[in-house]
Design an enzyme around this catalytic site. Structure first.
Site, PDB file in Angstrom:
ATOM      1  N   CYS A   1      -2.222   8.801   2.591  1.00 38.40           N
ATOM      2  CA  CYS A   1      -1.962   8.354   1.208  1.00 38.40           C
ATOM      3  C   CYS A   1      -3.178   8.651   0.356  1.00 38.40           C
ATOM      4  O   CYS A   1      -3.074   8.701  -0.869  1.00 38.40           O
ATOM      5  CB  CYS A   1      -1.541   6.902   1.085  1.00 38.40           C
TER       6      CYS A   1
ATOM      7  N   GLU B   1       0.887  -1.172   0.000  1.00 38.30           N
ATOM      8  CA  GLU B   1       0.000   0.000   0.000  1.00 38.30           C
ATOM      9  C   GLU B   1       0.917   1.211   0.000  1.00 38.30           C
ATOM     10  O   GLU B   1       1.439   1.610   1.036  1.00 38.30           O
ATOM     11  CB  GLU B   1      -0.911  -0.045   1.231  1.00 38.30           C
TER      12      GLU B   1
HETATM   13  C1  UN1 Z   1      -3.485   5.924   4.730  1.00 39.64           C
HETATM   14  O1  UN1 Z   1      -3.402   7.121   4.494  1.00 39.64           O
HETATM   15  O2  UN1 Z   1      -2.463   5.178   4.724  1.00 39.64           O
HETATM   16  O3  UN1 Z   1      -9.250   6.337   3.640  1.00 39.64           O
HETATM   17  C2  UN1 Z   1      -4.734   5.232   5.111  1.00 39.64           C
HETATM   18  C3  UN1 Z   1      -8.633   6.975   4.499  1.00 39.64           C
HETATM   19  C4  UN1 Z   1      -8.346   6.289   5.809  1.00 39.64           C
HETATM   20  C5  UN1 Z   1      -7.130   5.441   5.695  1.00 39.64           C
HETATM   21  C6  UN1 Z   1      -5.941   6.114   5.083  1.00 39.64           C
HETATM   22  N1  UN1 Z   1      -9.478   5.478   6.166  1.00 39.64           N
HETATM   23  O4  UN1 Z   1      -8.261   8.130   4.332  1.00 39.64           O
END
Ligand code: UN1
Length: 502
Positions: free
Chosen positions: A291, A257
């Site tokens: 992310c 990821e």
């Molecule tokens: C991340 O930024 O690694 O969808 C995860 C989202 C959160 C998870 C982000 N539920 O922004």
């Protein structure tokens, strides 16, 4: 937050205080909101690695014998512990990571949701049965535990991403070895404390294991270690690529990821009230360090001026400051390196010809605070195609939905995406195979803040992994196809005749 409260919080989770003696193997944890030292913790080192790995291997072996619904019951107790300590854990996240308390609470809620999902899943580790082409033969598949799952997580979701992996891995019958970011060891240690208490009460094998490291050494060992049956990595594409290559050399499995360069498309029919709210949350949530953060807005030229006005207005209202103050909406960046990357991003965007509409400055007060920025930009600039992990939002004018989708997909990444529209055709085009090429594609919802019920992850340089909901659990198990012959003959598949009488 007063020092004494910090002390109480550390004590709540049995964490060492900053007064704990410095040692050569120590890792220091700092508060990004004021730069103060929060604590010093011990790192695992090579000896610790070996102990943790042998414990994980032994625990996985014993745990696989426990019926899956009973494994779910352990996860239920982890969920209960998280409910009970939600506030304290959220405060610790805000303190060490710098995200605002509302998002800290959201992160713990995400773990609780994940526990609930995993509990249900523990009774639904379904395999299929198939009709054999041979008579009096039964054919089916089953899912068995993998063994040990390594989980390397990033600072931005210091605990939730662990839960996506570890809680599913647990109901699937595995042990996990967690290597959290060196920037947020206290959050990981606090969760480990909660898990240890639950494991003790339950009398369960030590399936939740933790490795604390100052750098990348132990992560690299996990990648090379044949005892790690699956390695889940969250972080940069550059590091993810190295990890995946090492794991592939031993033909191991990895789940990646990685980064994102997520876009929201705003078409000529979009409700700008909704769109602006989603963009502001997507770009400013976790100070642009998700992310899934919104980094690009591809807006139809007819809506540009009004959207720009609304966004700039909203950015001017946003309170930047102490993440533990409930009126704050933007906390600090994680460290000085992040501030420097933000500054370089702004400078590069301006050098490319970008027009800074709001923000862009580094605040002079203590802590790693910056003013979130919006830049009028073009999609093909290098800096716009680069994931700067901070609150820089590029506003890009487009002339049609086709152009918007094309520009969105030009990114090397493919994590999350959103379209704001009131036109059915645009929504369906965007969700069709000709539309968004991302793992997550939303309509009238922004790029960040996904629910755990769906599979989470993305394509291309995002790495292709899927975590959390849907059938992501299958990644944590191995599939076995079984054929049982209950006839008194031995017919061969594909009708092959192979007559020999031994
Ligand atoms: C991340 O930024 O690694 O969808 C995860 C989202 C959160 C998870 C982000 N539920 O922004």
């Amino acid at each position: 937050m007063a020092r004494s409260n910090i002390g109480a919080l550390l004590k709540h989770f049995d964490l060492p205080s900053s007064e704990a003696g410095a040692s050569a193997d120590g890792l220091e944890s700092y508060n990004p909101a004021d730069g103060s030292l929060l604590s010093r913790v011990h790192t695992s080192g090579a000896a610790g690695y070996n102990t943790v790995m042998s414990q994980a291997v032994a625990a996985a072996r014993a745990w696989a014998d426990v019926p899956a619904p009973q494994r779910g019951d352990l996860v239920r107790q982890v969920g209960d512990a998280l409910r009970q300590h939600k506030r304290e854990l959220a405060e610790l996240i805000a303190l060490e990571n710098g995200k605002i308390i509302a998002e800290g609470l959201g992160e713990v809620q995400e773990m609780i949701d994940m526990a609930d999902l995993a509990i249900g899943q523990s009774r639904m580790l379904y395999g299929r049965s198939m009709h054999s082409e041979r008579s009096q033969h039964r054919m089916y598949e089953q899912w068995h535990p993998l063994g040990v799952v390594g989980v390397i997580t990033a600072f931005n979701f210091p605990v939730a991403v662990w839960s996506w992996n570890a809680l599913l891995a647990a109901v699937c019958g595995n042990a996990t070895v967690w290597k959290p970011s060196p920037k947020t060891p206290l959050c990981a240690l606090a969760v480990q404390q909660l898990c240890d208490r639950v494991l003790r009460c339950h009398g369960a094998p030590a399936i939740f294991q933790l490795l604390i490291d100052r750098g990348a050494e132990l992560g690299a060992r996990l990648a090379a270690d044949r005892r790690v049956n699956l390695l889940s990595f969250t972080g940069s594409t550059a590091v993810g690529r190295q990890i995946a290559q090492t794991v592939a050399t031993r033909l191991g499995r990895s789940l990646l990821e990685l980064g994102g360069n997520n876009a929201i498309i705003v078409d000529e029919t979009a409700d700008l009230d909704l769109a602006a709210r989603a963009i502001v949350f997507g770009a400013l949530g976790t100070a642009g360090q998700r992310c899934t953060s919104t980094r690009r807005v591809l807006v139809h030229r007819s809506q540009l001026t009004e959207l720009q006005r609304r966004l700039v207005h909203a950015y001017r209202q946003v309170r930047i400051g102490d993440p533990l103050d409930p009126t704050t909406l933007v906390g600090p960046l994680i460290d000085l390196d992040a501030v420097r990357a933000f500054e370089r991003g702004i400078a590069s965007a301006q050098a490319a010809g970008g027009q800074l509409l709001v923000g862009g400055k580094t605040l002079t007060r203590a802590g790693h605070f910056v003013e979130p920025a919006i830049v009028l930009a073009r999609n093909d600039w290098d800096i716009v195609q680069h994931e700067t992990f901070g609150p820089i939002l590029y506003l890009i004018a487009v002339d049609s939905i086709d152009e918007a989708i094309r520009l969105q997909n030009e990114s090397a990444y493919g994590l999350s995406s959103g379209l704001f529209t009131q036109r059915l055709q645009h929504a369906e085009q965007y969700l069709s195979h000709q539309g968004s090429d991302c793992g997550i594609a939303n309509v009238n919802i922004g790029t960040s803040g996904a629910e755990i019920g769906g599979a989470f992850g993305g394509e291309k340089d995002t790495g292709g992994g899927r975590e959390a909901g849907s059938d992501a659990w299958k990644t944590y198990m191995r599939r076995q196809t079984n054929t049982v012959n209950w006839s008194s003959a031995l017919p061969l598949a594909q009708g092959i005749e192979f007559d020999i009488a031994p």
